[in-house]
Design a protein around this motif. Structure first.
Motif, PDB file in Angstrom:
ATOM      1  N   ALA A 290       8.967  10.760 -15.847  1.00  0.00           N
ATOM      2  CA  ALA A 290       7.504  10.670 -15.867  1.00  0.00           C
ATOM      3  C   ALA A 290       6.921  10.971 -14.491  1.00  0.00           C
ATOM      4  CB  ALA A 290       7.062   9.290 -16.345  1.00  0.00           C
ATOM      5  N   PHE A 291       7.635  10.566 -13.449  1.00  0.00           N
ATOM      6  CA  PHE A 291       7.168  10.804 -12.087  1.00  0.00           C
ATOM      7  C   PHE A 291       7.343  12.266 -11.683  1.00  0.00           C
ATOM      8  CE2 PHE A 291       7.288  10.568  -7.439  1.00  0.00           C
ATOM      9  CZ  PHE A 291       6.274   9.657  -7.166  1.00  0.00           C
ATOM     10  N   LYS A 292       8.173  12.959 -12.474  1.00  0.00           N
ATOM     11  CA  LYS A 292       8.529  14.361 -12.169  1.00  0.00           C
ATOM     12  C   LYS A 292       9.211  14.459 -10.801  1.00  0.00           C
ATOM     13  CE  LYS A 292       5.000  16.540 -15.079  1.00  0.00           C
ATOM     14  NZ  LYS A 292       4.617  15.314 -15.764  1.00  0.00           N
ATOM     15  N   LEU A 293      10.207  13.570 -10.630  1.00  0.00           N
ATOM     16  CA  LEU A 293      10.950  13.527  -9.383  1.00  0.00           C
ATOM     17  C   LEU A 293      11.718  14.823  -9.174  1.00  0.00           C
ATOM     18  CD1 LEU A 293      12.074  11.893  -6.929  1.00  0.00           C
ATOM     19  CD2 LEU A 293      13.916  11.150  -8.450  1.00  0.00           C
ATOM     20  N   GLU A 294      11.727  15.293  -7.952  1.00  0.00           N
ATOM     21  CA  GLU A 294      12.536  16.449  -7.576  1.00  0.00           C
ATOM     22  C   GLU A 294      13.278  16.133  -6.283  1.00  0.00           C
ATOM     23  OE1 GLU A 294      10.354  20.053  -7.288  1.00  0.00           O
ATOM     24  OE2 GLU A 294       9.722  20.067  -9.384  1.00  0.00           O
ATOM     25  N   PHE A 295      14.595  16.305  -6.311  1.00  0.00           N
ATOM     26  CA  PHE A 295      15.364  16.187  -5.082  1.00  0.00           C
ATOM     27  C   PHE A 295      15.257  17.495  -4.310  1.00  0.00           C
ATOM     28  CE2 PHE A 295      18.006  12.717  -7.045  1.00  0.00           C
ATOM     29  CZ  PHE A 295      17.786  11.787  -6.039  1.00  0.00           C
ATOM     30  N   LYS A 296      15.384  17.386  -3.011  1.00  0.00           N
ATOM     31  CA  LYS A 296      15.440  18.583  -2.192  1.00  0.00           C
ATOM     32  C   LYS A 296      16.839  19.176  -2.305  1.00  0.00           C
ATOM     33  CE  LYS A 296      15.026  20.201   2.604  1.00  0.00           C
ATOM     34  NZ  LYS A 296      14.862  19.787   4.026  1.00  0.00           N
ATOM     35  N   VAL A 297      16.937  20.326  -2.966  1.00  0.00           N
ATOM     36  CA  VAL A 297      18.230  20.988  -3.109  1.00  0.00           C
ATOM     37  C   VAL A 297      18.555  21.693  -1.794  1.00  0.00           C
ATOM     38  CG1 VAL A 297      19.539  22.743  -4.361  1.00  0.00           C
ATOM     39  CG2 VAL A 297      17.900  21.291  -5.579  1.00  0.00           C
TER      40      VAL A 297
ATOM     41  N   HIS B 116      -1.574   5.892 -16.142  1.00  0.00           N
ATOM     42  CA  HIS B 116      -1.364   5.499 -14.744  1.00  0.00           C
ATOM     43  C   HIS B 116      -0.263   6.333 -14.092  1.00  0.00           C
ATOM     44  CE1 HIS B 116      -4.117   2.083 -14.684  1.00  0.00           C
ATOM     45  NE2 HIS B 116      -3.746   1.877 -15.936  1.00  0.00           N
ATOM     46  N   GLY B 117      -0.288   7.620 -14.395  1.00  0.00           N
ATOM     47  CA  GLY B 117       0.645   8.533 -13.752  1.00  0.00           C
ATOM     48  C   GLY B 117       0.169   8.915 -12.363  1.00  0.00           C
ATOM     49  N   LYS B 118       0.867   9.880 -11.761  1.00  0.00           N
ATOM     50  CA  LYS B 118       0.553  10.267 -10.378  1.00  0.00           C
ATOM     51  C   LYS B 118      -0.857  10.844 -10.246  1.00  0.00           C
ATOM     52  CE  LYS B 118       4.135  12.919  -9.554  1.00  0.00           C
ATOM     53  NZ  LYS B 118       5.081  13.765  -8.780  1.00  0.00           N
TER      54      LYS B 118
ATOM     55  N   ASP C  78      10.535   0.108 -16.062  1.00  0.00           N
ATOM     56  CA  ASP C  78      11.119   1.460 -16.039  1.00  0.00           C
ATOM     57  C   ASP C  78      10.481   2.445 -17.011  1.00  0.00           C
ATOM     58  OD1 ASP C  78      12.825   0.337 -14.169  1.00  0.00           O
ATOM     59  OD2 ASP C  78      14.510   0.140 -15.551  1.00  0.00           O
ATOM     60  N   GLN C  79       9.327   2.092 -17.564  1.00  0.00           N
ATOM     61  CA  GLN C  79       8.602   3.020 -18.426  1.00  0.00           C
ATOM     62  C   GLN C  79       7.201   3.213 -17.862  1.00  0.00           C
ATOM     63  OE1 GLN C  79       9.699   4.658 -21.318  1.00  0.00           O
ATOM     64  NE2 GLN C  79      11.720   3.873 -20.750  1.00  0.00           N
ATOM     65  N   ALA C  80       6.830   4.483 -17.638  1.00  0.00           N
ATOM     66  CA  ALA C  80       5.513   4.762 -17.068  1.00  0.00           C
ATOM     67  C   ALA C  80       4.409   4.215 -17.958  1.00  0.00           C
ATOM     68  CB  ALA C  80       5.338   6.271 -16.892  1.00  0.00           C
TER      69      ALA C  80
ATOM     70  N   GLN D 257       0.840  -1.204   0.000  1.00  0.00           N
ATOM     71  CA  GLN D 257       0.000   0.000   0.000  1.00  0.00           C
ATOM     72  C   GLN D 257       0.874   1.253   0.000  1.00  0.00           C
ATOM     73  OE1 GLN D 257      -3.648   0.232   0.161  1.00  0.00           O
ATOM     74  NE2 GLN D 257      -2.984   2.280  -0.508  1.00  0.00           N
ATOM     75  N   THR D 258       0.557   2.180  -0.902  1.00  0.00           N
ATOM     76  CA  THR D 258       1.193   3.496  -0.888  1.00  0.00           C
ATOM     77  C   THR D 258       0.168   4.528  -0.437  1.00  0.00           C
ATOM     78  OG1 THR D 258       0.591   4.105  -3.156  1.00  0.00           O
ATOM     79  CG2 THR D 258       2.641   2.856  -2.849  1.00  0.00           C
ATOM     80  N   THR D 259       0.666   5.690  -0.069  1.00  0.00           N
ATOM     81  CA  THR D 259      -0.197   6.828   0.256  1.00  0.00           C
ATOM     82  C   THR D 259       0.292   8.027  -0.537  1.00  0.00           C
ATOM     83  OG1 THR D 259      -0.609   6.010   2.494  1.00  0.00           O
ATOM     84  CG2 THR D 259      -1.013   8.347   2.096  1.00  0.00           C
ATOM     85  N   GLY D 260      -0.648   8.752  -1.133  1.00  0.00           N
ATOM     86  CA  GLY D 260      -0.261   9.907  -1.926  1.00  0.00           C
ATOM     87  C   GLY D 260       0.023   9.530  -3.369  1.00  0.00           C
ATOM     88  N   PRO D 261       0.430  10.510  -4.178  1.00  0.00           N
ATOM     89  CA  PRO D 261       0.624  10.292  -5.616  1.00  0.00           C
ATOM     90  C   PRO D 261       1.500   9.082  -5.922  1.00  0.00           C
ATOM     91  CG  PRO D 261       0.825  12.621  -5.099  1.00  0.00           C
ATOM     92  CD  PRO D 261       0.742  11.899  -3.790  1.00  0.00           C
ATOM     93  N   THR D 262       0.954   8.196  -6.758  1.00  0.00           N
ATOM     94  CA  THR D 262       1.626   6.946  -7.092  1.00  0.00           C
ATOM     95  C   THR D 262       1.551   6.714  -8.594  1.00  0.00           C
ATOM     96  OG1 THR D 262       1.024   6.013  -4.938  1.00  0.00           O
ATOM     97  CG2 THR D 262       1.703   4.463  -6.658  1.00  0.00           C
ATOM     98  N   MET D 263       2.645   6.235  -9.166  1.00  0.00           N
ATOM     99  CA  MET D 263       2.711   5.959 -10.603  1.00  0.00           C
ATOM    100  C   MET D 263       2.917   4.464 -10.823  1.00  0.00           C
ATOM    101  SD  MET D 263       5.518   7.438 -13.346  1.00  0.00           S
ATOM    102  CE  MET D 263       6.817   6.328 -12.775  1.00  0.00           C
ATOM    103  N   LEU D 264       2.313   3.945 -11.884  1.00  0.00           N
ATOM    104  CA  LEU D 264       2.564   2.574 -12.299  1.00  0.00           C
ATOM    105  C   LEU D 264       3.450   2.595 -13.539  1.00  0.00           C
ATOM    106  CD1 LEU D 264      -0.962   0.873 -11.933  1.00  0.00           C
ATOM    107  CD2 LEU D 264       0.836   1.205 -10.218  1.00  0.00           C
TER     108      LEU D 264
END
Length: 585
Positions: free
Chosen positions: A470-477, A358-360, A352-354, A341-348
């Motif tokens: 596709a997930f639009k990942l962002e690291f905390k700079v 089934h995006g967030k 390795d290809q979205a 189980q995940t909580t919050g925006p989840t992508m399938l």
């Protein structure tokens, strides 16, 4: 910015760490520090470094006389399949590892101060470009570095890891600034110690960072009796590259045990590991990877994912991947994984290809799905043909019931089957669906469509989303930036003198100008040692004013008596700059 194809293909979440290297920010004293360190390195490391070091300096375009333009280095680095970018000090470990996986060296744009010329607690351009870059000219080592990045980027972190990273980054920033108050350094060191003492069970990331430290940063290669240096931290430290070869630094055969040996980044290391070959490094890394959630998957992997409180990916045996923040999982009476189980925006995603649709946004509130075999079935769903599924009563356009060996039950109208290119089912979509586990309701019909991931096992769990773009990942700079040193008027005047000496070396020799500068140094900068060395070098080279060269030599010996902490620097400098074995005058 001079780019190359490897930089161009970096994902956006890594590009956000890249900064411009402003050559104008380097003072003439900075250039002198670079020149001193590199001359010492080439002179000494030619005897104790791995054989590829000197050849690598040439291959990577690193000049002994001048701080390199790293984006200019890319024109040369691309010939060996690598690239370089500038960053602001320490970046998060997972980002650092991922850059390596893309065959990109991250180089801290700042350079150590003269006060930390032997060793700096902060990453700097000497460490990164003159330490890391030359050794990647060795193909076996370069592949190890890339492979390490690939594995390391997928290591699971704990919630405490980032807190420790920020504390270490802060300490390195203020400790490198000579204007920092001592009480601030003590406070920062206490903060690091407190976090380190309360980390709990070491995470995969903390353990693989240990491996990275004892190989990439502080590794020795060869035999215990005759080791050679290849680690960048040693190659870039004119103090520790010498001290590490002494008998009081314990030499240990490299093995997976190094994953459990912690280190202190602010101090010289009391022990080092010796590998017989670069191939051994890869073997040990593979051995460690076999212990990771990346290769173990299952309940073990989900436990680490939940504890990390960060985005992770769980990959089913069918190839389907769930990417999100995992908050819960269920195991059956045999401790086998039954539900995730995940909580919050989840992508399938699939390998390795979205997955389209089934995006967030499609799974903005989270995602849950069973894991395992259907009760009474001998073949997993993902390997059943359409005919076999139909025979079991699983076909679109009808209400179906499924019970898993774990006890998870699903009932609903099968609306859609998503298949891979081989015709195997990887995702089921149901309407009016109820999912239960004993008395626990896992999904209710009024929640909408239910997407069920198909897979008999979770074969892999790893850090981050499988398709970061596709997930639009962002690291905390990091919010705290490295500090630009503010110089007083006297320091600015000294830097101007360094600049004049550099111009004399590069343009037209002027004995008169050098003698004038030496006169100013004697009067206003008695504790200065590096610039007098440079003046003596130029005078000696031109066979000018030998009496002044002798005077400078006597001055430097007086200074080494007064300041024994720099005596070795002065002696080594007299050897390198005047080509003599120092004896007191």
């Amino acid at each position: 910015m001079e780019s190359n194809p490897l930089i161009d293909r970096l994902p956006s979440h890594l590009k956000q760490f890249i900064v411009e290297q402003s050559s104008a920010d380097y003072t003439a004293q900075d250039q002198a520090v670079w020149r001193y360190v590199m001359r010492q390195n080439v002179n000494y490391l030619s005897k104790v470094a791995h054989g590829s070091y000197l050849e690598g300096l040439a291959k990577t375009g690193i000049d002994i006389e001048e701080i390199p333009e790293m984006y200019g280095m890319n024109r040369i680095l691309k010939e060996i399949g690598w690239a370089a970018v500038a960053v602001d000090g320490f970046i998060p470990p997972s980002a650092f590892m991922e850059f390596q996986a893309y065959k990109v060296l991250v180089i801290a744009a700042d350079i150590r101060t003269i006060d930390h010329i032997e060793y700096t607690p902060a990453p700097d351009i000497i460490h990164e470009s003159a330490g890391h870059a030359p050794i990647i000219a060795d193909p076996q080592y370069a592949e190890y570095l890339r492979f390490f990045g690939e594995i390391g980027a997928k290591a699971m972190s704990s919630a405490k890891d980032y807190e420790l990273y920020e504390a270490i980054r802060h300490l390195s920033i203020i400790k490198e600034n000579p204007n920092t108050k001592e009480e601030d350094i003590v406070k920062a060191e206490k903060w690091v110690d407190e976090i380190s003492a309360n980390m709990g069970e070491p995470s995969e990331m903390s353990r693989i960072r240990n491996l990275h430290w004892w190989t990439v940063e502080y590794g020795l290669i060869g035999t215990l009796e005759d080791p050679k240096i290849y680690g960048a931290g040693l190659l870039s430290s004119i103090g520790e590259s010498y001290s590490c070869m002494q008998d009081d630094v314990k030499k240990i055969p490299y093995s997976i045990a190094a994953a459990d040996q912690a280190f202190d980044i602010t101090k010289p290391q009391p022990q080092l590991y010796v590998t017989p070959s670069f191939n051994t490094l890869t073997r040990v890394l593979n051995e460690f990877a076999d212990t990771m959630a990346l290769r173990r998957g299952g309940a073990y992997g989900l436990k680490l994912a939940v504890e990390s409180k960060a985005v992770a990916t769980a990959e089913y045996s069918s190839g389907l991947q769930i990417c999100g923040v995992f908050t819960d999982y269920i195991t059956d009476e045999n401790e086998e994984l039954a539900y995730v189980q995940t909580t919050g925006p989840t992508m399938l995603a699939y390998y390795d290809q979205a997955l389209v649709g089934h995006g967030k946004d499609a799974h903005g509130d989270g995602f849950g799905s069973p894991v395992g075999m259907l009760l009474g079935y001998t073949k997993p769903i993902e390997k059943m043909s359409y005919a076999e599924l139909k025979e079991k009563g699983i076909e679109t356009g009808r209400t179906i019931k499924m019970e898993f060996e774990s006890g998870v039950k699903i009932e609903g109208y099968l609306y859609l089957l998503r298949k891979n290119r081989y015709g195997n089912v990887i995702l089921m979509t149901l309407k009016e669906c109820t999912v239960t586990y004993g008395d626990r309701i896992l999904f209710s019909p009024d929640w909408g469509l239910y997407d069920m991931a198909v897979g008999a096992q979770i074969k892999s769990v790893f850090n981050g989303p499988s398709d970061a773009e596709a997930f639009k990942l962002e690291f905390k700079v990091p919010e705290e930036k490295t500090q630009k040193i503010i110089f007083n008027d006297k320091e600015k005047k000294l830097h101007a003198l360094y600049r004049k000496v550099r111009q004399i070396r590069e343009d037209v020799f002027s004995e008169e100008a050098l003698l004038e500068i030496w006169s100013i140094l004697k009067k206003d900068y008695f504790n200065e040692w590096l610039l007098p060395l440079e003046i003596a070098e130029l005078l000696s080279k031109e066979k000018s004013s030998p009496e002044v060269v002798d005077e400078i030599t006597r001055h430097l010996y007086q200074l080494s008596d007064k300041r024994p902490e720099i005596a070795t620097l002065i002696n080594n400098g007299l050897n390198a700059y005047l080509n003599q074995t120092p004896t007191k005058v």
